[in-house]
Write a protein that holds these residues in place. Structure first.
Motif, mmCIF file in Angstrom:
data_model
loop_
_atom_site.group_PDB
_atom_site.id
_atom_site.type_symbol
_atom_site.label_atom_id
_atom_site.label_comp_id
_atom_site.label_asym_id
_atom_site.label_seq_id
_atom_site.Cartn_x
_atom_site.Cartn_y
_atom_site.Cartn_z
ATOM 1 N N UNK B 177 24.332 47.665 15.472
ATOM 2 C CA UNK B 177 24.465 46.555 16.415
ATOM 3 C C UNK B 177 24.962 47.097 17.758
ATOM 4 N N UNK B 178 24.815 46.279 18.803
ATOM 5 C CA UNK B 178 25.222 46.736 20.135
ATOM 6 C C UNK B 178 26.516 46.073 20.550
ATOM 7 N N UNK B 179 27.398 46.824 21.170
ATOM 8 C CA UNK B 179 28.598 46.238 21.754
ATOM 9 C C UNK B 179 28.704 46.712 23.198
ATOM 10 N N UNK B 180 29.414 45.931 24.019
ATOM 11 C CA UNK B 180 29.511 46.271 25.438
ATOM 12 C C UNK B 180 30.403 47.501 25.612
ATOM 13 N N UNK B 181 30.308 48.103 26.793
ATOM 14 C CA UNK B 181 31.090 49.313 27.039
ATOM 15 C C UNK B 181 32.591 49.012 26.993
ATOM 16 N N UNK B 182 32.970 47.810 27.510
ATOM 17 C CA UNK B 182 34.388 47.453 27.500
ATOM 18 C C UNK B 182 34.894 47.362 26.068
ATOM 19 N N UNK B 183 34.103 46.732 25.197
ATOM 20 C CA UNK B 183 34.532 46.639 23.803
ATOM 21 C C UNK B 183 34.566 48.025 23.167
ATOM 22 N N UNK B 184 33.608 48.854 23.576
ATOM 23 C CA UNK B 184 33.593 50.228 23.077
ATOM 24 C C UNK B 184 34.868 50.964 23.450
ATOM 25 N N UNK B 186 37.752 49.567 24.146
ATOM 26 C CA UNK B 186 38.859 48.979 23.378
ATOM 27 C C UNK B 186 38.899 49.568 21.979
ATOM 28 N N UNK B 187 37.706 49.722 21.384
ATOM 29 C CA UNK B 187 37.671 50.312 20.039
ATOM 30 C C UNK B 187 38.110 51.765 20.068
ATOM 31 N N UNK B 188 37.746 52.476 21.134
ATOM 32 C CA UNK B 188 38.161 53.877 21.243
ATOM 33 C C UNK B 188 39.684 53.969 21.292
ATOM 34 N N UNK B 189 40.296 53.044 22.041
ATOM 35 C CA UNK B 189 41.761 53.046 22.129
ATOM 36 C C UNK B 189 42.368 52.737 20.760
ATOM 37 N N UNK B 190 41.782 51.743 20.086
ATOM 38 C CA UNK B 190 42.267 51.373 18.756
ATOM 39 C C UNK B 190 42.133 52.555 17.795
ATOM 40 N N UNK B 191 41.003 53.253 17.897
ATOM 41 C CA UNK B 191 40.779 54.410 17.027
ATOM 42 C C UNK B 191 41.812 55.488 17.313
ATOM 43 N N UNK B 192 42.102 55.711 18.605
ATOM 44 C CA UNK B 192 43.104 56.719 18.953
ATOM 45 C C UNK B 192 44.457 56.345 18.341
#
Lengths: 415, 296
Positions: B177-184, B186-192
């Motif tokens: 599925x596709x997500x926007x760059x901003x959500x991406x 946010x997920x990167x921060x959450x993953x970190x």
């Protein structure tokens, strides 16, 4: 100067040492207690969660089967756990190459895309896997195989069928899924969902089978009836098939096949999470990202209708019986004791694919099976926990979910 | 050593004022001492270098435009970097989490108590009315702060490198599925953050080892050695019954945050396991440290 405790205590007497030792020991009780509580929680929570079957009104087996047939779940999503334990010999990588060799013989496909569904199917044949399914009506379905830090998804949205393998960053695209004879080729018929397994099992239900309702259970947090299917015949390796049916929607939630020999289930497919709400529309939208290698289904020669979702049908346990499709097997016996017979035409008692690799492979395969002798001559029996196969030295192969003795008897009769 | 003593004296004099601000002062001085060490800075530099190497390697390999993806080798997500530079963040974290990150944490945690004892500054620290429990908590908080900083250094370095070498924009999750760059982002921060929390178990283990010895080097070596041993044991199929209890077993579950919907099963297991390790080894460190003879 501020006071501090245990510095400068070198000349302290032995009594003090003992007291200090006791104090240390007393403090270590804390981590020990934490470990104890954690162990108790891990041990007891599943035991409590599993207890307490729900109280549901009594229902007959007939009514329950009708409930399944009437069930018309259009929108759902959930997580499915599949465990298969066929008792195949553990050969590591060799097993994969042998098995895929066998599959490609039957289906006649040899292509390179890692996103091609048929290349993923054999993974499901052993071990435990987690799948995610989502459906919204007849036109939108999605099935994802959860892998370590990657996912393999098959997405159908109207006419388009996409398969995306995030591990290798490859995609597979086929169109015209809507035109094909809908119900058999759509991904909803992948027998990976409990529903399809249940339908398979019910199809087999005739005079040879007893079907009863065996109480209730909780599956994926929902109340369910348990349908128990047992073969009445002897000689089959199938012990029982248990299907948990959602009491509200009639959708099968769990399918368990236990062998007659006892022990762990051979196939255990069940929802661990299920929701009957409409999945988000974006779930079914797929656009291949830039840089992803896309293989078009139509580009593949010799695939045609077989290409996309139909390959999925080759999953277990149906796949076990259909593998021989291409060679046109004969069937002996009925119901649970049906035995498929086909003639590989090659002498030597090993599958033609392996035989062409030379005597070493033949010897190796022979070492996996047991030698048997009978009126039919001699041959090799390959056994798993569910399916046994007898390969005679004159090139005939008998396969069925029956015991070794039944295979030998069938071979004797066929002589 | 003299610098360490000065700091210790500064810490001691800082701590004349009691109250919550005082604890904060202790923590602040610990943070400053830790992050001003050359050792710490060198570790962070190595961590920042990993995504740069991965990014350049992927760029060179795919520069002929063929997109040469060869199977599923390499760390997770590596094939998707060419789709979107943001995936370099996930690849870099997946590449550093098994070894580089926990090793760095092991060095900092192992040094926490034993290093002070080794250089003779531990007794000065305890001269202040800090209390051993509070000092231990401060040391653990500092180690956890290092976990977060180290993870963010990897993530930010990878983000900069990804933005420099690869296209950014809407990204495709591994579920397709596709997500926007901003959500991406946010997920990167959450993953970190999840990665940083994944190191909680190693940090507690290192701190416990650190209370057992007066040699900083021995504590670091033991922690890193345990880390390697557990990673090896986690690969042995015969031990699969034990593996769910290894602190490193669910580390890669952070990748599940890139599924749509997120698959929480392993993530929650990982967080629970880390909390358990922190509780067990944290309390063991407390039991040991509060009853220990401070001879150095």
């Amino acid at each position: 100067m501020a006071p501090y405790e245990s510095d400068d205590n070198t000349p302290a007497g032995e009594a003090e040492d003992v007291r200090a030792g006791r104090r240390t020991a007393a403090r270590y009780v804390v981590p020990a207690a934490v470990v104890g509580v954690a162990a108790a929680t891990i041990g007891l929570v599943p035991a409590f969660a599993g207890s307490g079957d729900p109280d549901l009104p009594k229902i007959s087996a007939q009514q329950l089967i009708e409930k399944i047939a009437e069930s018309d779940v259009q929108q759902m999503s959930g997580t499915v756990k599949i465990s298969t334990d066929l008792g195949l010999p553990n050969l590591g990588g060799l097993q994969d190459s042998l098995a895929s060799g066998a599959l490609s013989q039957g289906a006649g496909d040899k292509d390179g895309s890692a996103a091609d569904p048929s290349s993923k199917l054999l993974e499901l044949a052993s071990g435990t896997h987690t799948l995610r399914v989502a459906a919204d009506g007849d036109n939108k379905q999605k099935l994802s195989l959860i892998e370590k830090a990657a996912e393999y998804s098959v997405i159908r949205n109207g006419d388009d069928v996409w398969a995306y393998d995030s591990g290798s960053n490859q995609a597979y695209h086929a169109t015209g899924a809507g035109d094909r004879h809908g119900s058999t080729s759509a991904p909803e018929d992948v027998p990976a969902t409990p529903k399809d397994f249940a339908e398979e099992a019910l199809k087999a239900g005739d005079k040879t089978t007893s079907v009863t309702v065996d109480g209730t259970a909780q599956v994926a947090g929902r109340d369910a009836y348990k349908l128990l299917i047992r073969p009445k015949q002897s000689g089959t390796t199938v012990g029982a098939i248990s299907i948990a049916v959602d009491a509200r929607t009639g959708m099968p939630l769990k399918f368990t096949l236990t062998p007659a020999s006892g022990g762990a289930a051979v196939v255990d497919v069940g929802f661990t999470e299920v929701s009957f709400a409409r999945p988000a529309a974006s779930t079914f939208d797929f656009t291949p990202p830039k840089g992803t290698k896309v293989t078009q289904g139509d580009e593949m020669k010799g695939h045609e209708g077989k290409a996309q979702p139909k390959g999925m049908e080759k999953a277990l346990p149906k796949g076990m019986d259909e593998r021989a499709e291409g060679t046109g097997p004969k069937t002996i016996g009925e119901g649970w004791n049906a035995i498929a017979v086909f003639d590989t035409g090659s002498k030597g008692g090993v599958p033609s694919g392996a035989a062409s690799d030379g005597g070493a492979a033949a010897g190796f395969l022979g070492s996996l099976g047991d030698q048997v002798k009978g009126k039919f001559g001699s041959g090799t029996v390959f056994s798993t926990r569910l399916v046994n196969a007898l390969m005679t030295d004159d090139g005939k192969v008998y396969v069925g979910a029956v015991t070794k003795d039944a295979l030998v008897k069938a071979a004797d009769a066929g002589k | 050593m003299s610098q360490g003593e000065q700091v210790a004296v500064a810490r001691a004099s800082d701590s004349r004022r009691p109250g919550p601000l005082w604890t904060f002062g202790l923590l602040r001085s610990e943070l400053v001492t830790t992050f001003r060490r050359w050792r710490t800075l060198a570790l962070l530099a190595v961590l920042a270098g990993v995504p740069i190497l991965v990014g350049i390697a992927v760029k060179i390999e795919t520069s002929d435009g063929s997109g040469g993806q060869g199977g599923g080798g390499g760390p997770a997500f590596i094939t998707q970097i060419t789709n979107n530079g943001l995936f370099l963040v996930f690849t870099a974290l997946a590449a550093t989490l098994p070894f580089f990150l926990p090793m760095a944490v092991g060095v900092v945690a192992g040094d926490a108590i034993a290093g002070e004892a080794n250089s003779g500054t531990l007794r000065y620290l305890l001269v202040a009315p800090a209390g051993r429990t509070r000092l231990l908590l401060t040391k653990y908080a500092t180690t956890m702060a290092f976990c977060v900083v180290a993870t963010l250094v990897v993530a930010l370095s990878a983000l900069a490198m990804g933005a420099l070498l690869f296209p950014l924009g809407d990204l495709t999750t591994i579920s397709g599925t596709r997500i926007s760059f901003a959500e991406g982002l946010a997920r990167a921060l959450l993953i970190a953050l999840v990665v940083a929390v994944s190191l909680m178990g190693v940090a507690a283990l290192g701190l416990f080892v650190s209370t057992l010895t007066d040699s900083g080097i021995a504590a670091m070596a033991t922690t890193v050695g345990l880390l390697i041993t557990v990673q090896i044991l986690d690969q042995i199929p015969q031990l699969h019954a034990l593996q769910p209890y290894f602190f490193s077993h669910y580390w890669l579950s952070f990748a599940d945050l890139m599924r749509e919907p997120v698959y929480w099963h392993d993530l929650t297991r990982n967080l629970g396991l880390q909390a358990l390790y922190a509780a067990v080894f944290g309390s063991a460190a407390w039991a040991r440290f509060t009853a220990k003879d401070i001879t150095a």
